[in-house]
Design an enzyme around this catalytic site. Structure first.
Site, short mmCIF file in Angstrom:
data_model
loop_
_atom_site.label_atom_id
_atom_site.label_comp_id
_atom_site.label_asym_id
_atom_site.label_seq_id
_atom_site.Cartn_x
_atom_site.Cartn_y
_atom_site.Cartn_z
CB VAL A 8 -0.96 0.03 1.21
CG1 VAL A 8 -2.02 -1.06 1.08
CG2 VAL A 8 -0.23 -0.09 2.52
CB SER A 9 0.53 4.50 -1.56
OG SER A 9 0.43 3.85 -2.80
#
Length: 185
Positions: A8-9
């Site tokens: 995930v970012s």
């Protein structure tokens, strides 16, 4: 052996769904990280997997955008995997590079992922330009007070190194401010 990669970012995003899908897909090991996918640098878990995997292994992701956001990076990863004899599989997309159809679909999805990233960047730039035109967006505040640099130099007689140390800035920034004065006088 199947290895899962979840990404995930941002730190506030959750990896639970990806982890569950990768384990359900038969991954023996799942490596996770919270890093932007726009660059390969700094993604240590992915790097570890790419170095560790051996011929006959499979790298599993939920979607290709978890692996890379540009066609160039995606192709680079695919070449590394292919050179090692490692297959790539996505649980939510019909990607399985162990067959010709999967390879073709993989390449098409890579093109669309890069296109989406470029569109997002264009929209962001348009929004910034509009905000600047309306006087809303002014950019980052200056972190250096040129007047204080000048005062420390002219009044207190400090050199660039001492000024930089005192203000917690780079010495080159001090020189830039002082040279600006010389250029205007």
């Amino acid at each position: 052996m199947r290895y899962g990669y979840a990404r995930v970012s941002t730190d506030d995003q959750d990896l639970t769904l990806q982890r569950e899908k990768l384990l359900a897909a038969g991954c023996n090991v799942v490596r996770e990280e919270k890093r932007s996918g726009t660059k390969l640098t700094g993604r240590d878990e992915l790097k570890t997997l790419l170095e560790f995997m051996r011929e006959g292994d499979t790298l599993v992701v939920t979607r290709l955008d978890r692996l890379a956001r540009s066609l160039e990076d995606l192709s680079s990863i695919a070449r590394q995997l292919q050179a090692k004899g490692v297959s790539l599989m996505a649980t939510e997309q019909p990607v399985d590079t162990s067959n010709a159809a999967g390879k073709a679909f993989f390449q098409m999805l890579g093109v669309f992922a890069e296109f989406e990233t470029n569109l997002r960047r264009e929209r962001q730039m348009e929004g910034i330009a509009k905000a600047k035109a309306n006087g809303v967006y002014k950019g980052r505040k200056a972190s250096i007070d040129p007047a204080e640099v000048q005062r420390l130099h002219d009044v207190e007689g400090l050199g660039a190194t001492e000024i930089a140390r005192k203000l917690g800035i780079a010495r080159t920034s001090v020189y830039r401010v002082l040279e600006g004065k010389a250029a205007t006088t």
